[in-house]
Scaffold this motif. Structure first.
Motif, short mmCIF file in Angstrom:
data_model
loop_
_atom_site.label_atom_id
_atom_site.label_comp_id
_atom_site.label_asym_id
_atom_site.label_seq_id
_atom_site.Cartn_x
_atom_site.Cartn_y
_atom_site.Cartn_z
N GLN A 1 104.59 -0.36 44.83
CA GLN A 1 103.82 -0.22 46.01
C GLN A 1 104.21 -0.68 47.41
O GLN A 1 104.76 -2.08 47.32
N ASP A 2 104.16 -0.17 48.56
CA ASP A 2 104.42 -1.18 49.90
C ASP A 2 103.28 -1.40 50.25
O ASP A 2 102.08 -0.74 50.32
N VAL A 3 103.14 -2.75 50.45
CA VAL A 3 101.82 -3.38 51.06
C VAL A 3 102.01 -3.96 52.40
O VAL A 3 102.97 -4.70 52.49
N ARG A 4 101.11 -3.79 53.16
CA ARG A 4 101.23 -4.29 54.54
C ARG A 4 100.19 -5.26 54.70
O ARG A 4 98.84 -5.32 54.31
N VAL B 1 98.17 -12.39 64.30
CA VAL B 1 98.74 -13.80 64.46
C VAL B 1 99.97 -13.84 63.11
O VAL B 1 100.92 -14.46 63.19
N PHE B 2 99.95 -12.84 62.23
CA PHE B 2 100.99 -12.75 61.19
C PHE B 2 100.68 -11.35 60.55
O PHE B 2 99.83 -10.92 60.53
N GLU B 3 102.02 -10.76 60.30
CA GLU B 3 102.16 -9.51 59.77
C GLU B 3 103.47 -9.26 59.12
O GLU B 3 104.57 -9.61 59.67
N THR B 4 103.49 -8.76 57.86
CA THR B 4 104.40 -8.42 57.13
C THR B 4 104.26 -7.25 56.07
O THR B 4 103.36 -6.98 55.96
N THR B 5 105.39 -6.72 55.61
CA THR B 5 105.26 -5.51 54.85
C THR B 5 106.18 -6.09 53.65
O THR B 5 107.18 -6.57 53.72
N ARG B 6 105.76 -5.82 52.18
CA ARG B 6 106.48 -6.21 51.10
C ARG B 6 106.39 -4.95 50.16
O ARG B 6 105.35 -4.03 50.13
N ARG B 7 107.39 -4.73 49.47
CA ARG B 7 107.46 -3.81 48.35
C ARG B 7 107.20 -4.37 47.00
O ARG B 7 107.96 -5.38 46.70
#
Length: 139
Positions: A45-48, A58-64
């Protein structure tokens, strides 16, 4: 006026209503220890992950995230270090496939335990289950 109506009128107008009688108290600030992501689904799953304060990101990332059956690209668990050790009114949102789950980290604060770890588990189907843990120190 009947005595019953008089009593109701006094109760409605003369006494404050429980829970609504004073100014609202804001939640105590929380330090964010991090965000832990767990994928219990059968496919990667791609998770934001978005952390905001006062409506500002103030923080953002996307992880698989891989799965436990197929750990590529990871073992199904990932700790996202949000690097937000300064206390604040943080709101953490995880979005997967258009479905979002949000946690107000300050709501997890319990007295001196103001360092909050937030975990989101991607459940089978399309659910996202949030969980929080407050402690005295961020590690």
């Amino acid at each position: 006026m009947s005595s019953r109506r008089r009593i109701l009128a006094l109760l409605a107008g003369g006494l404050p209503v429980a829970g609504c009688s004073g100014p609202t108290r804001s939640a105590p600030p929380a330090s964010l220890d991090g965000v832990w992501l767990v994928n219990d689904r059968t496919a990667p799953q791609d998770v934001r992950v978005t952390v905001s304060e006062a409506g500002e990101t103030v923080f953002e990332t996307t992880r698989r995230l891989g799965t436990f059956e197929d750990p590529t690209p990871n073992d199904g668990n990932v700790v996202v270090d949000a690097a937000l050790a300064e206390p604040g009114q943080y709101v953490v949102t995880v979005t997967v496939g258009g479905v979002a789950s949000t946690v107000d980290a300050a709501r997890a604060v319990d007295g001196a335990e103001d360092c909050v770890l937030v975990r989101f588990t991607l459940t089978r189907g399309s659910g996202i289950q949030p969980w929080t843990k407050a402690s005295r120190r961020c590690e």
